[in-house]
Write an enzyme that holds these catalytic residues in place. Structure first.
Site, PDB file in Angstrom:
ATOM      1  N   HIS A   1       0.842  -1.205   0.000  1.00  0.00           N
ATOM      2  CA  HIS A   1       0.000   0.000   0.000  1.00  0.00           C
ATOM      3  C   HIS A   1       0.875   1.253   0.000  1.00  0.00           C
ATOM      4  O   HIS A   1       0.682   2.151  -0.831  1.00  0.00           O
ATOM      5  CB  HIS A   1      -0.901  -0.033   1.234  1.00  0.00           C
ATOM      6  CG  HIS A   1      -1.738   1.183   1.440  1.00  0.00           C
ATOM      7  ND1 HIS A   1      -3.079   1.232   1.136  1.00  0.00           N
ATOM      8  CD2 HIS A   1      -1.429   2.412   1.941  1.00  0.00           C
ATOM      9  CE1 HIS A   1      -3.551   2.431   1.432  1.00  0.00           C
ATOM     10  NE2 HIS A   1      -2.567   3.161   1.931  1.00  0.00           N
ATOM     11  N   GLU A   2       1.833   1.313   0.924  1.00  0.00           N
ATOM     12  CA  GLU A   2       2.697   2.494   1.001  1.00  0.00           C
ATOM     13  C   GLU A   2       3.582   2.599  -0.237  1.00  0.00           C
ATOM     14  O   GLU A   2       3.814   3.702  -0.752  1.00  0.00           O
ATOM     15  CB  GLU A   2       3.541   2.461   2.277  1.00  0.00           C
ATOM     16  CG  GLU A   2       2.742   2.404   3.568  1.00  0.00           C
ATOM     17  CD  GLU A   2       1.696   3.508   3.694  1.00  0.00           C
ATOM     18  OE1 GLU A   2       1.870   4.586   3.080  1.00  0.00           O
ATOM     19  OE2 GLU A   2       0.687   3.294   4.383  1.00  0.00           O
TER      20      GLU A   2
ATOM     21  N   ASP B   1      -4.550   0.568  -2.029  1.00  0.00           N
ATOM     22  CA  ASP B   1      -5.128  -0.688  -1.537  1.00  0.00           C
ATOM     23  C   ASP B   1      -5.091  -1.771  -2.603  1.00  0.00           C
ATOM     24  O   ASP B   1      -4.675  -2.909  -2.348  1.00  0.00           O
ATOM     25  CB  ASP B   1      -6.577  -0.469  -1.094  1.00  0.00           C
ATOM     26  CG  ASP B   1      -6.696   0.189   0.266  1.00  0.00           C
ATOM     27  OD1 ASP B   1      -5.704   0.188   1.020  1.00  0.00           O
ATOM     28  OD2 ASP B   1      -7.780   0.706   0.584  1.00  0.00           O
TER      29      ASP B   1
END
Length: 749
Positions: A580-581, A646
């Site tokens: 996600h990051e 996501d």
């Protein structure tokens, strides 16, 4: 950024909520564990032939944790979030002092309990560093409720008797020295004092951060500030909810003024004018959808800013805010100093409004905002009045326990001191090794998919994307400098706390915070350093440094499972968070920054247009999700960046997990968990959902939709997995099922 949070305020009331939660978890976990242990010991489990099972205590614990969260009566292909989370949500009702509750707040609470134990230990002049002693004294002063009650409003009234803090609504009711004078009122002096001494940004937000187009350098930035209500639209809309929030705010302002000595009729009259002014400010604020990186990058010198908006002495304001006794090298700030003006139109409109407004109303509003920020530090009668306000806007019915409020305050005021205390006891260094495995697996997966599956990006842009992916720098656990006692002690040397003066201690921390970011002005950006609080339960991506950051607070179960547990659990939880990051570097905002952290157009026109076209699918998908609890549809455009992260993170982590199986286990599946029938791929997706189990009060749900960067948890889970064919394979979801979007699936990375 990963977590969803509801609005909270530092208020307190001692309760045994932590004990109740811990006891419930212990009893529930013990029952499930006992059942599984009995079944294993008696050989009553129906294992599949030739299938290897893990019977270690850690695997039995993991199986119990999973079974305590799921609801097997729900079809996972129709609503995977409910299938994965119903059990946890039903067993973990929202505490009365919180607007929402979930696995993230649950872990946050557990970190707070650990910090509480550390801060409550007696001060040791021999064992504790100077900084740790100060943290413990600050905590003790916050817990000294007897002294806080005795002081009541006296410390705040002392401030309100002195310029520029005199509050017109109080008239002469707190003594002749507290009378406000229109002749002596200075907007510049008031704004500068609030920002420079109390870290209160009203109307104007002045701060220092990396220059977006020259990310090795720090620069001054000017932006719009916040409002009294979290949601701007609540000042503008005519819905029943918005009107009730404005009414609650108005009554809260009036009652607070009366508690401090104002005449009721005067307070009612003056606060009506204050509310009208704040509505005008809300009307001119730049909405989220217009706050793009390009639109907010307006670099100019102070002389040019003054020519554009001559109604305000910008240079005088900046020089008054910065304490040059702390930073003598900044005495020479002059008209040629560069600033980034993020919202020029807002500032033009602001000073047009203020120029036509009565000075008394402006002063009343400014001081109200300062008073509002200090209410958490006052006695119970102010706390209970705030609770009445909170009942309307958050739905909470009790105050936070005092210890919880105090831990949160100390953590925010002295993050590196508290961070070191935490990691010394609760962080295992070997977690970094496993995190490196996960991070490098995700990096490989992103690049592998870019090379093999991305058909819409041209070769030149794809090559630069690969370069950026390889350049992403990962930071895990804590910044190394917090272990340097000399550095941390020196940083706090000017602060002298008293166990009997909580309010005075708070003011010292506010002054420290107010001046801290000016330290960096004229200094180079340390691209390999990071400054995240180690106890944070969240993860981050920094566009200016091209970093992904995972503080120690995040690296705990059920996010991070150690090497003794199935890797499917870690890859599904913290692995997806890593992805996600990582993907934030390539979302609708992060993609605009190059591998060095500069806002630089490195995409071809063709690839950029195709990216924008593909985002429309995701915007439409999430915009069609209706959340009954909030009475609103998700804002697909507002949440686009998080939805991209996501979806990309889920794919990357799953691909990395399957590579780990192939590389480390030669393609042989991990042993299954006992007592449950889930495959390892299914466990991966369950672990992904489990860290997002969360429930909301209607008020918090509405706020989450209105201003949250993330989609609501159920749509984060169901939205991403319904786009992913590997989930549908794992749970055998037919084409017409809700969790199988088939040809309508959205994908960018």
């Amino acid at each position: 950024m990963e977590a969803e949070t509801g609005s909270t305020m530092e208020t307190g009331k001692g309760t045994n909520r932590g004990i109740r939660i811990a006891l419930a978890l212990f009893i529930g976990g013990t029952l499930v564990l006992g059942t599984l242990l009995f079944l294993v010991s008696q050989g009553l489990l129906s294992f599949q032939a030739k299938q290897e099972y893990c019977l270690k205590p850690e695997c039995i614990e993991a199986a119990a944790a999973i079974m305590s969260k799921v609801n097997l009566s729900v079809d996972p292909c129709e609503n995977f979030f409910r299938f994965a989370c119903d059990g946890w949500i039903s067993n973990n009702p929202i505490p009365e002092d919180m607007p929402s509750y979930g696995v993230y707040p649950w872990l946050r609470h557990n970190v707070d309990l650990k910090l509480k134990a550390l801060l409550e230990k007696s001060v040791s002049r021999r064992r504790d560093t100077e900084a740790v002693q100060k943290a413990k004294i600050l905590y003790s002063s916050c817990m000294n409720e007897k002294a806080i009650e005795k002081a009541d409003a006296k410390p705040l009234l002392h401030i309100l008797r002195h310029s520029p803090f005199r509050w017109p609504v109080l008239e002469a009711n707190i003594g002749p020295e507290g009378v406000w004078s229109e002749r002596k009122f200075s907007l510049l002096q008031t704004l500068a004092t609030f920002r420079g001494q109390y870290s209160n940004s009203v109307f104007i937000r002045l701060y220092v951060s990396p220059d977006d187009k020259a990310s090795n350098e720090h620069i001054l930035k000017l932006d719009q500030a916040t409002l009294s209500l979290a949601v701007r639209e609540d000042f503008l809309d005519n819905t029943t909810e918005a009107k009730s929030y404005r009414d609650a705010l108005y009554k809260f302002m009036v009652d607070t003024a009366v508690l401090l000595g104002a005449n009721s009729s005067r307070a009612e009259h003056d606060m009506k004018s204050v509310l009208r002014l704040e509505i005008k400010i809300a009307e001119i604020m730049i909405p989220h959808e217009n706050r793009t990186s390009e639109a907010m990058y307006n670099k100019m010198n102070i002389s040019e800013l003054s020519a554009m908006i001559p109604q305000f002495d910008w240079l005088g304001y900046i020089k008054k805010v910065i304490d040059t006794r702390l930073y003598p090298h900044l005495k020479d700030i002059g008209p040629s100093e560069n600033v980034v003006v993020r919202v020029p139109q807002y500032f033009k409109d602001l000073f047009r409004i203020l120029g036509a407004e009565r000075k008394k109303t402006i002063a009343n509003y400014l001081v109200w905002r300062m008073v509002y920020s200090r209410i958490p530090n006052l006695s119970r009668r102010f706390q209970y009045r705030w609770l009445e306000f909170s009942r309307v806007i958050q739905g909470t019915t009790t105050l936070l326990p005092q210890w919880d409020k105090c831990v949160n305050f100390i953590e925010s005021a002295l993050p590196y001191v508290v961070g070191k205390m935490f990691v010394n006891v609760h962080f295992q260094e070997d977690k970094k090794e496993m995190m490196e495995e996960l991070i490098e697996g995700v990096r490989w997966a992103f690049i592998d998919m870019l090379e093999k599956e991305n058909e819409w990006m041209d070769a030149g842009t794809k090559r630069k994307a690969q370069e950026k992916a390889r350049a992403v720098l990962a930071k895990v656990g804590y910044p190394e400098f917090i272990m340097n006692d000399t550095y941390v002690n020196e940083d706090l040397k000017a602060i002298k706390f008293s166990e009997s003066d909580y309010f005075g201690n708070v003011l010292q921390t506010r002054k420290y915070l107010a001046q801290s970011d000016f330290f960096w002005l004229r200094k180079a950006v340390p691209k390999t350093e990071w400054f995240t609080n180690p106890t944070t339960v969240n993860a981050f991506y920094s566009a200016s440094t091209n970093q992904i950051r995972f503080p120690a607070g995040e690296l705990q179960k059920p996010f991070f499972w150690g090497t003794e547990y199935p890797r499917s659990l870690s890859y599904g939880a913290i692995g997806v968070i890593v992805g996600h990051e990582f993907t934030h570097g390539f979302d609708n905002n992060g993609r605009k920054y190059d591998k060095n952290g500069n806002l630089d157009p490195w995409w071809s026109v063709e690839s950029e247009e195709k990216f924008k076209e593909k985002t429309k699918c995701m915007i439409n998908q999430y915009s069609n999700y209706y959340w009954k609890k909030a009475g609103l549809n998700v804002k697909g455009k507002r949440t686009l960046g998080e939805n991209i992260a996501d979806n990309g993170g889920l794919r990357e982590a799953f691909r990395a997990y399957r590579k780990w199986i192939n590389d480390r286990r030669q393609g042989v599946e991990e042993p299954l968990l006992p007592g449950i029938t889930f495959t390892n791929n299914q466990l991966f997706f369950l672990s992904y959902a489990h860290v997002r189990c969360n429930s909301y009060r209607p008020e918090a749900a509405r706020e989450q939709v209105q201003i949250g960067a993330h989609s609501p948890p159920q749509f984060r889970v169901n939205g991403a997995i319904s786009n992913f064919e590997e989930f549908q394979k794992a749970f055998n979801c037919p084409r017409n099922s809700t969790m199988n979007r088939g040809a309508d699936s959205c994908r960018l990375w």
